[in-house]
Design an enzyme around this catalytic site. Sequence first.
Site, PDB file in Angstrom:
ATOM      1  N   ALA A 111       0.848  -1.188   0.000  1.00 52.02           N
ATOM      2  CA  ALA A 111       0.000   0.000   0.000  1.00 52.02           C
ATOM      3  C   ALA A 111       0.884   1.238   0.000  1.00 52.02           C
ATOM      4  O   ALA A 111       2.092   1.149   0.219  1.00 52.02           O
ATOM      5  CB  ALA A 111      -0.918   0.002   1.222  1.00 52.02           C
ATOM      6  N   LYS A 112       0.297   2.384  -0.239  1.00 52.35           N
ATOM      7  CA  LYS A 112       1.018   3.653  -0.128  1.00 52.35           C
ATOM      8  C   LYS A 112      -0.004   4.756   0.062  1.00 52.35           C
ATOM      9  O   LYS A 112      -1.155   4.630  -0.357  1.00 52.35           O
ATOM     10  CB  LYS A 112       1.842   3.927  -1.396  1.00 52.35           C
ATOM     11  CG  LYS A 112       3.081   4.741  -1.131  1.00 52.35           C
ATOM     12  CD  LYS A 112       4.157   3.925  -0.433  1.00 52.35           C
ATOM     13  CE  LYS A 112       5.427   4.726  -0.238  1.00 52.35           C
ATOM     14  NZ  LYS A 112       6.508   3.905   0.312  1.00 52.35           N
ATOM     15  N   GLY A 113       0.452   5.831   0.671  1.00 51.94           N
ATOM     16  CA  GLY A 113      -0.445   6.961   0.887  1.00 51.94           C
ATOM     17  C   GLY A 113       0.286   8.266   0.712  1.00 51.94           C
ATOM     18  O   GLY A 113       1.518   8.305   0.641  1.00 51.94           O
TER      19      GLY A 113
ATOM     20  N   ASP B 218       7.389   8.071   5.166  1.00 46.75           N
ATOM     21  CA  ASP B 218       7.940   8.176   3.820  1.00 46.75           C
ATOM     22  C   ASP B 218       8.449   9.611   3.685  1.00 46.75           C
ATOM     23  O   ASP B 218       8.638  10.296   4.696  1.00 46.75           O
ATOM     24  CB  ASP B 218       6.866   7.836   2.773  1.00 46.75           C
ATOM     25  CG  ASP B 218       7.465   7.480   1.414  1.00 46.75           C
ATOM     26  OD1 ASP B 218       7.713   8.405   0.633  1.00 46.75           O
ATOM     27  OD2 ASP B 218       7.690   6.294   1.142  1.00 46.75           O
TER      28      ASP B 218
END
Length: 430
Positions: free
Chosen positions: A108-110, A149
């Site tokens: 996943a990433k946001g 991140d």
Amino acid sequence: MSSEIIKQNPFQSMIDRFNIAADILKLDNPIRQKLQRAEKQIVVNFSIVLDNGIEQNFEGYRVIHNTALGPSKGGIRYDSAVNLEEVKALAAWMTWKSAVTGIPFGGAKGGIICDPSTLSKRELEKITRAYTKSLSDIFGPQKDVPAPDMGTGPDEMGWLMDEFSLVHGKTIHGVVTGKHLHAGGSLGRVEATGKGVSIITLLALEKLKLRPAKSSVAIQGFGNVGLHSALFLFEKGLKIVAVSDISEALYNPDGINVPELILYYNLNNKSIKGYPNSKAIKHEELLLLEVDVLIPAAKEDVITRANANDVRAKIIVEAANGPVSSDADIILQDKNVLVIPDILANAGGVTVSYFEWLQNTLVEVWGVNQVNIRLEKILEKSFETVFHAAKKYNVSPRIASYILALQKVAERQTVKEVIEATGKYKQNQN
């Protein structure tokens, strides 16, 4: 070097490599399409009141690419250039990264479109809490586990954990990784990605029979990953001849004293600009220096078909996500440049994130030696597995990584769908 400016869609770069590996594996279309696409793409909008009393709206994203191997896992970046295509690519890379290293997570990433350098600590906290509240039904220790991140760190992760815990009425440490130690973080997490990059770099040098003490390194980016990569490699006796951050690129053919530079950086408002024991060069020159190892540790698409022909490094270790675009791969391969792909090279972060999640789940605290020994063991095994596959299929380490990842995720996805279908059939029978 060509003056042509080329910016390739990072998601397209991922798809290009995916398709090469999928063709080799002869994946059929249904599973191929399923693994190319994200399971969920969430766009959220929220407002906060800034310190000056003005209300401002922000847009954020969370993309869950795949959960076949376990709960989805991936960072949240705060950057004014955040966009959905980038987040989709980063989420997919997280899936392949976990698969290559054998970590039981999906990808996943946001991200939130904002410039954190213009926001106060109080404003960043408000943004983080609002974003968390918007996604409180998506996040969860067994569902989706965020991490830091670009533009985020332990403070943001602590606020996320606190807000998620408030929404659910109890403290839930395992919802996020990369936290401060006092909030359930893990020893070794801050430096984990840089530590992993240094471990992988040493293994790559060994593959080419290059001695660390005789090897030179250029590092693009001096954030958390670039800084720790530089420090660990300096401690191993490598000569760090060039580093850069957003403000300046520095070069010293005799080698830069990295601990001294870090001290200067910390005293100079987190900037290497003006460091005296080196000379300033153009940022793009750093990528083209004649060095043994080039470590792009900044952003995606810094090496494309526009400058790949001019790269003179023997080895590229992708500390950033997607720094080499897919249209540069063939050029570098023809030049016999060994490229260690991001999904292997920077997997130290997700590996120690997994350790943190595991410690939270088991209510344990591991010593830093225990963390580092386990990290080294996982990365060494992953490195050898990738190079064995590269030899077996006669492909680059990058395509070998994708082959291994796709094979693992495709098999698990198929099993998952059979189990789900069986469960639905039994329900219907009742």
